[in-house]
Design a protein around this motif. Structure first.
Motif, mmCIF file in Angstrom:
data_model
loop_
_atom_site.group_PDB
_atom_site.id
_atom_site.type_symbol
_atom_site.label_atom_id
_atom_site.label_comp_id
_atom_site.label_asym_id
_atom_site.label_seq_id
_atom_site.Cartn_x
_atom_site.Cartn_y
_atom_site.Cartn_z
ATOM 1 N N ILE A 151 38.109 34.989 34.358
ATOM 2 C CA ILE A 151 39.107 34.792 33.294
ATOM 3 C C ILE A 151 38.549 35.249 31.952
ATOM 4 C CG2 ILE A 151 40.371 33.050 31.984
ATOM 5 C CD1 ILE A 151 40.732 31.478 34.577
ATOM 6 N N LEU A 152 37.323 34.823 31.624
ATOM 7 C CA LEU A 152 36.720 35.200 30.341
ATOM 8 C C LEU A 152 36.422 36.692 30.275
ATOM 9 C CD1 LEU A 152 34.291 32.210 29.644
ATOM 10 C CD2 LEU A 152 36.559 32.633 28.702
ATOM 11 N N GLY A 153 36.249 37.314 31.440
ATOM 12 C CA GLY A 153 36.018 38.754 31.468
ATOM 13 C C GLY A 153 37.292 39.567 31.321
ATOM 14 N N GLY A 154 38.447 38.881 31.291
ATOM 15 C CA GLY A 154 39.700 39.592 31.081
ATOM 16 C C GLY A 154 40.412 40.019 32.350
ATOM 17 N N GLU A 155 40.052 39.414 33.486
ATOM 18 C CA GLU A 155 40.703 39.778 34.741
ATOM 19 C C GLU A 155 42.192 39.411 34.711
ATOM 20 O OE1 GLU A 155 41.514 41.572 37.407
ATOM 21 O OE2 GLU A 155 39.398 41.366 37.986
ATOM 22 N N ASP A 156 43.002 40.193 35.404
ATOM 23 C CA ASP A 156 44.436 39.937 35.506
ATOM 24 C C ASP A 156 44.657 38.624 36.264
ATOM 25 O OD1 ASP A 156 47.137 39.951 35.858
ATOM 26 O OD2 ASP A 156 47.207 41.711 37.156
ATOM 27 N N PRO A 157 45.291 37.620 35.647
ATOM 28 C CA PRO A 157 45.467 36.325 36.327
ATOM 29 C C PRO A 157 46.334 36.430 37.580
ATOM 30 C CG PRO A 157 46.734 36.400 34.288
ATOM 31 C CD PRO A 157 45.852 37.599 34.282
ATOM 32 N N VAL A 158 47.279 37.377 37.594
ATOM 33 C CA VAL A 158 48.134 37.536 38.767
ATOM 34 C C VAL A 158 47.311 38.045 39.949
ATOM 35 C CG1 VAL A 158 50.174 38.702 39.706
ATOM 36 C CG2 VAL A 158 50.161 37.930 37.333
ATOM 37 N N TYR A 159 46.335 38.914 39.673
ATOM 38 C CA TYR A 159 45.454 39.385 40.744
ATOM 39 C C TYR A 159 44.675 38.216 41.342
ATOM 40 C CZ TYR A 159 41.328 41.331 42.981
ATOM 41 O OH TYR A 159 40.326 41.598 43.875
ATOM 42 N N ILE A 160 44.125 37.360 40.485
ATOM 43 C CA ILE A 160 43.373 36.197 40.979
ATOM 44 C C ILE A 160 44.292 35.313 41.824
ATOM 45 C CG2 ILE A 160 42.051 34.151 40.326
ATOM 46 C CD1 ILE A 160 41.307 35.574 37.726
ATOM 47 N N ARG A 192 46.992 36.125 43.409
ATOM 48 C CA ARG A 192 47.344 36.782 44.670
ATOM 49 C C ARG A 192 46.240 36.573 45.703
ATOM 50 N NH1 ARG A 192 46.605 42.050 46.266
ATOM 51 N NH2 ARG A 192 45.988 42.706 44.181
ATOM 52 N N ARG A 193 45.006 36.632 45.266
ATOM 53 C CA ARG A 193 43.899 36.401 46.186
ATOM 54 C C ARG A 193 43.817 34.931 46.598
ATOM 55 N NH1 ARG A 193 40.188 40.582 47.032
ATOM 56 N NH2 ARG A 193 39.369 39.060 48.508
ATOM 57 N N LEU A 194 44.226 34.019 45.728
ATOM 58 C CA LEU A 194 44.259 32.608 46.095
ATOM 59 C C LEU A 194 45.283 32.366 47.201
ATOM 60 C CD1 LEU A 194 44.012 30.888 42.580
ATOM 61 C CD2 LEU A 194 42.209 31.048 44.306
ATOM 62 N N VAL A 195 46.395 33.106 47.154
ATOM 63 C CA VAL A 195 47.388 32.997 48.221
ATOM 64 C C VAL A 195 46.756 33.392 49.554
ATOM 65 C CG1 VAL A 195 49.571 33.927 49.113
ATOM 66 C CG2 VAL A 195 49.349 33.363 46.680
ATOM 67 N N MET A 223 50.897 31.704 41.640
ATOM 68 C CA MET A 223 51.123 33.124 41.349
ATOM 69 C C MET A 223 52.386 33.309 40.501
ATOM 70 S SD MET A 223 51.204 36.353 43.966
ATOM 71 C CE MET A 223 52.621 35.751 44.892
ATOM 72 N N HIS A 224 53.460 32.593 40.841
ATOM 73 C CA HIS A 224 54.687 32.676 40.044
ATOM 74 C C HIS A 224 54.452 32.154 38.625
ATOM 75 C CE1 HIS A 224 56.991 34.161 43.290
ATOM 76 N NE2 HIS A 224 57.102 33.026 43.971
ATOM 77 N N SER A 225 53.673 31.085 38.497
ATOM 78 C CA SER A 225 53.375 30.531 37.176
ATOM 79 C C SER A 225 52.618 31.533 36.316
ATOM 80 C CB SER A 225 52.553 29.242 37.312
ATOM 81 O OG SER A 225 53.259 28.261 38.032
ATOM 82 N N CYS A 226 51.656 32.238 36.921
ATOM 83 C CA CYS A 226 50.891 33.243 36.178
ATOM 84 C C CYS A 226 51.787 34.386 35.704
ATOM 85 C CB CYS A 226 49.755 33.785 37.051
ATOM 86 S SG CYS A 226 48.444 32.594 37.374
#
Length: 425
Positions: free
Chosen positions: A285-294, A296-299, A321-324
């Motif tokens: 998150i602090l590195g600027g990663e796309d939250p939707v990508y994270i 999606r992988r959690l799914v 994922m929808h919340s992000c």
């Protein structure tokens, strides 16, 4: 601050220690075809600068050194260098070509090096921040030795900053060198804790460390006229913090770190280590990663590693994922943290993952044509199909009461969910 000799080079002992292959080759002025791979500010260009010094001072004019950058040079410049190198070779003079940011050349452009590296007309030294396995031509890669450089350690950076302070006519308070014993009055004074803080906050990048020091010095150091009246100034920790404004965290959203950290997050969740899971999530998150990508992988984690052991996990991951998508950063960070922690704490089962892979192997490894659908399972919308026996004998009862087989002939007793690998036939 770039070193000119091996003795002045700081860090990377794993490839430049006294017993390493590269160190021994450079000591003998034998320059191999190499690719230097490492993060920004770790010393790739500085090592190339050391090699340039070796070519100039130890080869007795037998080795030419040419420095290029893929960000500014094209294929035509390479061809010109090769033409000159070919002529120099007639007089027994070799040419070493350093190509900085070599990954900026696409794989077709990289082909320009191949025949000349192969024939020995040039010796290639490439520097890249991206994984050579993906960014470099495989044929070129096979002709070069890859050396992996690591982030500089805090002691490495302290050593570099100490040199920089000396070169700027400054002095470090509480260092071995005593202020009262100096022959010349320093232009500025900086204390050791400040140097240590700067070294520890730049994520192993010497450029960030030197840049932060330089800006602080440029802002605080007096002019020559002011120096005569005021004397040396003191550079404080607040001055350094002001020059940096924030700590720096290296994170390449398209490179290796992108895949390495999501892999670390996935494996931490799989191991039910909630602290490690939250740590890697925070890094991303602090590195600027796309939250939707994270998300999606959690799914995927919810299905692959938890599955039927806790079916609610999939719903929670999908809602995350929808919340992000709906609220974005920075508000969705706690949503990701909550989902990640839930998945880490949830009971684990790879039953669905293993069963699916078993089914895929059966289908992929089947010899001959795939078996047809049994007649009693086929749809019979027309009279012709009914006359051919489609759907004949089918009933809607459960498997153990229907008296029917629902798998093709020869696979009737297969069990993808068994622990005895009964799916193997």
């Amino acid at each position: 601050m770039r070193p000119a000799t091996l003795s002045g080079y700081v860090g990377q002992v794993h490839i430049l220690g006294s017993s390493t292959v590269l160190f021994q080759l450079l000591q003998k002025t034998e320059i191999p075809n190499i690719i230097l791979w490492g993060p920004p500010g770790c010393g790739k260009t500085s090592l190339a600068n050391v090699i340039a010094g070796i070519c100039k001072n130890k080869s007795n004019g037998r080795i030419r050194y040419v420095k290029l950058s893929a960000a500014m040079s094209g294929v035509n410049e390479i061809k010109e260098v090769v033409t000159i190198a070919s002529n120099e070779l007639k007089f027994n003079r070799r040419t070493v070509v350093f190509m900085d940011e070599i990954h900026r050349f696409n794989k077709t452009q990289q082909d320009v090096f191949l025949p000349h590296v192969e024939s020995g007309i040039i010796t290639l030294i490439g520097a890249t921040t991206e994984n050579p396995s993906f960014s470099l031509n495989s044929a070129l890669l096979s002709r070069c030795r890859v050396f992996v450089l690591e982030k500089l350690t805090v002691p490495n950076l302290i050593s570099i900053l100490n040199r920089a302070v000396s070169s700027l006519d400054g002095i470090i308070h509480n260092s071995i060198k005593n202020i009262e014993n100096t022959e010349e009055v320093p232009k500025f004074i900086i204390d050791e804790p400040t140097i240590e803080w700067l070294a520890g906050t730049c994520d192993g990048d010497a450029r960030i460390a030197l840049g932060g020091l330089e800006l602080a010095v440029q802002c605080k150091i007096p002019t020559e006229e002011e120096f005569l009246t005021t004397g040396p100034v003191t550079i404080t920790l607040d001055d350094i913090k002001e020059s940096l404004k924030k700590t720096h965290m290296l994170y390449d959203k398209k490179g290796d770190q992108h895949y390495d950290m999501i892999s670390a997050l996935h494996k931490s969740v799989r191991a039910s280590d909630e602290n490690a899971s939250l740590y890697w999530l925070t890094r991303m998150i602090l590195g600027g990663e796309d939250p939707v990508y994270i998300a999606r992988r959690l799914v995927r984690m919810a299905c692959e590693d938890i599955g039927l052991e806790d079916p609610k996990a999939l719903g929670i991951a999908v809602h995350t994922m929808h919340s992000c998508k709906m609220i974005g950063m920075p508000e969705c960070d706690v949503v990701l943290a909550q989902c990640t922690t839930y998945l880490a704490r949830a009971p684990k089962s790879r039953l669905m993952e293993d069963a699916l892979r078993a089914a895929q192997r059966i289908v992929a490894e089947h010899k001959g044509p795939q078996p047809g659908v049994p007649l009693h399972l086929r749809n019979a919308p027309t009279k012709l199909m009914k006359d051919l026996g489609y759907g004949k004998g089918y009933n809607m009862r459960q498997q153990d009461k229907s008296g029917l087989n629902y798998l093709p002939e020869g696979l009737e007793n297969i069990n993808f969910f068994g622990n005895d690998e009964s799916y193997k036939i």
